[in-house]
Design a protein around this motif. Structure first.
Motif, PDB file in Angstrom:
ATOM      1  N   MET A 183       0.756   4.376  -2.745  1.00  0.00           N
ATOM      2  CA  MET A 183       0.508   5.483  -2.309  1.00  0.00           C
ATOM      3  C   MET A 183       2.039   6.849  -3.470  1.00  0.00           C
ATOM      4  SD  MET A 183      -0.886   6.151   0.805  1.00  0.00           S
ATOM      5  CE  MET A 183       0.579   5.405   2.124  1.00  0.00           C
ATOM      6  N   SER A 198       0.832  -1.404   0.225  1.00  0.00           N
ATOM      7  CA  SER A 198      -0.226   0.301  -0.541  1.00  0.00           C
ATOM      8  C   SER A 198       1.365   0.889   0.305  1.00  0.00           C
ATOM      9  CB  SER A 198      -0.910   0.033   1.519  1.00  0.00           C
ATOM     10  OG  SER A 198      -0.529   0.283   2.208  1.00  0.00           O
ATOM     11  N   ALA A 232      -3.250   9.118   0.092  1.00  0.00           N
ATOM     12  CA  ALA A 232      -4.217   7.205   0.553  1.00  0.00           C
ATOM     13  C   ALA A 232      -5.557   7.252   0.223  1.00  0.00           C
ATOM     14  CB  ALA A 232      -4.239   7.195   1.525  1.00  0.00           C
ATOM     15  N   TRP A 277      -5.227   6.147  -3.637  1.00  0.00           N
ATOM     16  CA  TRP A 277      -5.377   5.115  -3.990  1.00  0.00           C
ATOM     17  C   TRP A 277      -5.703   3.638  -3.098  1.00  0.00           C
ATOM     18  CZ3 TRP A 277      -2.014   1.811  -6.070  1.00  0.00           C
ATOM     19  CH2 TRP A 277      -1.910   0.158  -6.058  1.00  0.00           C
ATOM     20  N   ASN A 278      -6.622   4.040  -2.586  1.00  0.00           N
ATOM     21  CA  ASN A 278      -8.753   3.190  -1.779  1.00  0.00           C
ATOM     22  C   ASN A 278      -8.959   2.919  -2.875  1.00  0.00           C
ATOM     23  OD1 ASN A 278      -6.546   2.458   0.394  1.00  0.00           O
ATOM     24  ND2 ASN A 278      -7.312   3.795   1.574  1.00  0.00           N
TER      25      ASN A 278
END
Length: 82
Positions: free
Chosen positions: A48, A44, A74, A77-78
């Motif tokens: 990012m 993750s 973030a 990216w989610n």
């Protein structure tokens, strides 16, 4: 940074030649669980970093703006994961 919730993997101890330094079954299972979580977190963070604003050197002095930048990256990216 100090953290009360940091979980570290067990390391094998250094021993003299001929002696055993293997981990127990419980320690190996703990390491496997910790490493599984670490891989997800590192993926993750790498995702990012695809947004170049986090990779390049940032000279902003206000931490609130830096926190907001990290939160936006973030969130983006989610959004790509869903």
């Amino acid at each position: 940074y100090r953290s009360e919730r940091a979980v570290l993997a067990h390391k094998r101890k250094r021993v003299k030649k001929g002696l055993s330094n293997e981990l127990s079954v419980v320690q190996k299972a703990h390491n496997k669980a910790v490493n599984g979580e670490r891989v997800v977190i590192e993926h993750s963070l790498g995702g990012m970093k695809r947004y170049r604003i986090l990779v390049n050197r940032n000279r902003l002095k206000v931490t609130a703006v830096l926190d907001r930048l990290l939160g936006v990256c973030a969130g983006l990216w989610n959004l790509t994961l869903s």
